[in-house]
Design a protein around this motif. Sequence first.
Motif, PDB file in Angstrom:
ATOM      1  N   THR A 133      32.118  41.998  37.363  1.00 46.42           N
ATOM      2  CA  THR A 133      33.672  41.595  38.021  1.00 46.42           C
ATOM      3  C   THR A 133      33.581  39.890  38.129  1.00 46.42           C
ATOM      4  O   THR A 133      34.776  39.484  38.550  1.00 46.42           O
ATOM      5  CB  THR A 133      34.132  42.348  39.080  1.00 46.42           C
ATOM      6  OG1 THR A 133      33.002  42.394  40.030  1.00 46.42           O
ATOM      7  CG2 THR A 133      34.251  43.708  38.457  1.00 46.42           C
ATOM      8  N   GLY A 134      32.398  39.402  38.111  1.00 39.06           N
ATOM      9  CA  GLY A 134      32.519  37.673  38.409  1.00 39.06           C
ATOM     10  C   GLY A 134      32.715  37.516  39.724  1.00 39.06           C
ATOM     11  O   GLY A 134      32.661  38.431  40.718  1.00 39.06           O
ATOM     12  N   VAL A 135      33.250  36.333  39.908  1.00 34.88           N
ATOM     13  CA  VAL A 135      33.385  35.802  41.420  1.00 34.88           C
ATOM     14  C   VAL A 135      34.793  35.679  41.746  1.00 34.88           C
ATOM     15  O   VAL A 135      35.305  35.447  42.824  1.00 34.88           O
ATOM     16  CB  VAL A 135      32.994  34.421  41.712  1.00 34.88           C
ATOM     17  CG1 VAL A 135      31.387  34.632  41.746  1.00 34.88           C
ATOM     18  CG2 VAL A 135      33.314  33.509  40.668  1.00 34.88           C
ATOM     19  N   GLU A 136      35.861  35.907  40.701  1.00 34.55           N
ATOM     20  CA  GLU A 136      37.196  35.925  40.733  1.00 34.55           C
ATOM     21  C   GLU A 136      37.551  37.152  41.557  1.00 34.55           C
ATOM     22  O   GLU A 136      37.157  38.272  41.362  1.00 34.55           O
ATOM     23  CB  GLU A 136      38.009  35.643  39.529  1.00 34.55           C
ATOM     24  CG  GLU A 136      37.636  34.575  38.531  1.00 34.55           C
ATOM     25  CD  GLU A 136      38.165  33.218  39.274  1.00 34.55           C
ATOM     26  OE1 GLU A 136      39.171  33.562  39.894  1.00 34.55           O
ATOM     27  OE2 GLU A 136      37.324  32.378  39.072  1.00 34.55           O
ATOM     28  N   PRO A 137      38.881  37.217  42.335  1.00 38.65           N
ATOM     29  CA  PRO A 137      39.182  38.328  42.935  1.00 38.65           C
ATOM     30  C   PRO A 137      39.528  39.332  42.253  1.00 38.65           C
ATOM     31  O   PRO A 137      40.109  39.276  41.073  1.00 38.65           O
ATOM     32  CB  PRO A 137      40.584  37.783  43.803  1.00 38.65           C
ATOM     33  CG  PRO A 137      40.451  36.439  43.888  1.00 38.65           C
ATOM     34  CD  PRO A 137      39.599  35.858  42.534  1.00 38.65           C
ATOM     35  N   SER A 138      39.107  40.565  42.470  1.00 36.98           N
ATOM     36  CA  SER A 138      39.299  41.897  41.393  1.00 36.98           C
ATOM     37  C   SER A 138      39.434  42.891  42.473  1.00 36.98           C
ATOM     38  O   SER A 138      38.434  42.807  43.586  1.00 36.98           O
ATOM     39  CB  SER A 138      38.306  41.998  40.544  1.00 36.98           C
ATOM     40  OG  SER A 138      36.889  41.883  41.066  1.00 36.98           O
TER      41      SER A 138
END
Length: 486
Positions: free
Chosen positions: A473-478
């Motif tokens: 899910t990476g570092v972006e808000p999720s």
Amino acid sequence: RYPDVAMQDISRLSSLLSRRTFLRGSSLGLGNIALGSLLARDGFAHGATDSINQGARPDLPHHPPRIKRVIFLCMAGGPSHLETFDEKPELARLDGQPMPESYTAGQPIAQLQGKELKCQGPLTKFGRYGQSGQTISDFLPYHQKMADDLCVIRSMVTEQINHDPAHTFMNTGTAISGRPSMGSWVTYGLGSESDDLPGFVVLTSVGGRNPQPIASRQWSAGFLPSRYQGVEFNSSGSPVNYVKSPAGVSRGQQRELIDVVGELNQHRLEATGDPEIETRLATYEMAFRMQTSVPELADFSDEPQHILDMYGAKPGDGSYASNCLLARRLAQRGVRFIQLYHRGWDHHGGLVKYMDVCCGLTDRPTWALLNDLKQRGMLDETLIIWGGEFGRTPMFQGKGGAGRDHHIKGFSMWMAGGGIKPGHSHGATDELGYYAVDDVVHVRDLHATMLHLLGIDHRRFSFKFQGLDMRLTGVEPSHVVHKILT
């Protein structure tokens, strides 16, 4: 000076001995695990096949899982949400009129960029189905029958507007090539329940307009150990190339060869500690076991005729229907992540004609798969996800009849199975079907929700690569979409 050198030598020797001791102990431990799983499979030890999680991380799951496996039904090319699940009366009213510029100004558009934009009304009728009253189009009569099992998400968004990067984004959470696919992440975290089949299997079929190519990197393990990459099974003929022993080579002779190669690799592993050697060892062993398991898996002769008729499957024809039946058989045998691609949904023109083709090939088998799992008591432990890499525009594109361009700002997908609210509609697009406006679900939110159902907290699930803690899910808000969960 000499005492310092001696101490360095002693330290290096101690480290080497410790590493060798660890590797020997690990190999014995892995051997015991493998033996235990084989005994469990054959009924000689406590625990059934569903308790085997070969290769699982010891810190997982983070919380009790709701499901054991995922079946992702990828409609490659991007099915139109406006002809499947998202009815728009206002779009119908504006059919043929200029698309309001307030919607499209400054927005990314694929092939319609710089062209006159006109509204394209829905090219089919919609109805309300099931006790839940799900909105489903006439292109999908079998979806109408399973309306009360589906959770339709009408507010999906993604970030890539062309096919290959959009597939990459859907599969890996980023458009950057070389990252692990979601199936690889899942099997890296949870391992496999099968000791004689890969934990991640990919099946493909074709039928429709302009089938886009699907690169094998869409199921790559990326920077994860390569043992977690997806294994593509052929749609016709032998499911796996070279799975049979060469002519004149007995199974016993092949076993001897693998044992010798395994000993050489084990010796090298002890000397270097390279994890890819361990992957190679596991791959040789899996390939040997697949020589027995794969032919039996692909042999549909043990399936009753009514099951073949329910799917519309003809063994060996390479169809989506046969792949759906094969997916159920893979699920029964403990495969953790199963991904089906049906290529042919790129409807820039001839939309009605090719929606009939694509839905005719996929609608009934999808219904059959869901109901087959339900009848066998497996749906509650399986997550099914259906959708493409993006949606289609509310604007007209004409290539051989009315069609639609690629669209990323709002489209529909559905989920069903364990932990998912059945007969539920989530989110909405605006009155023309352009923007997702209510309860927006990003692709990364989809990934976070899938991992949550498998018992994994996406925020705590990472792999160290190039000094960074990398995540699906990476570092972006999720976030987990709790509103769709039971």
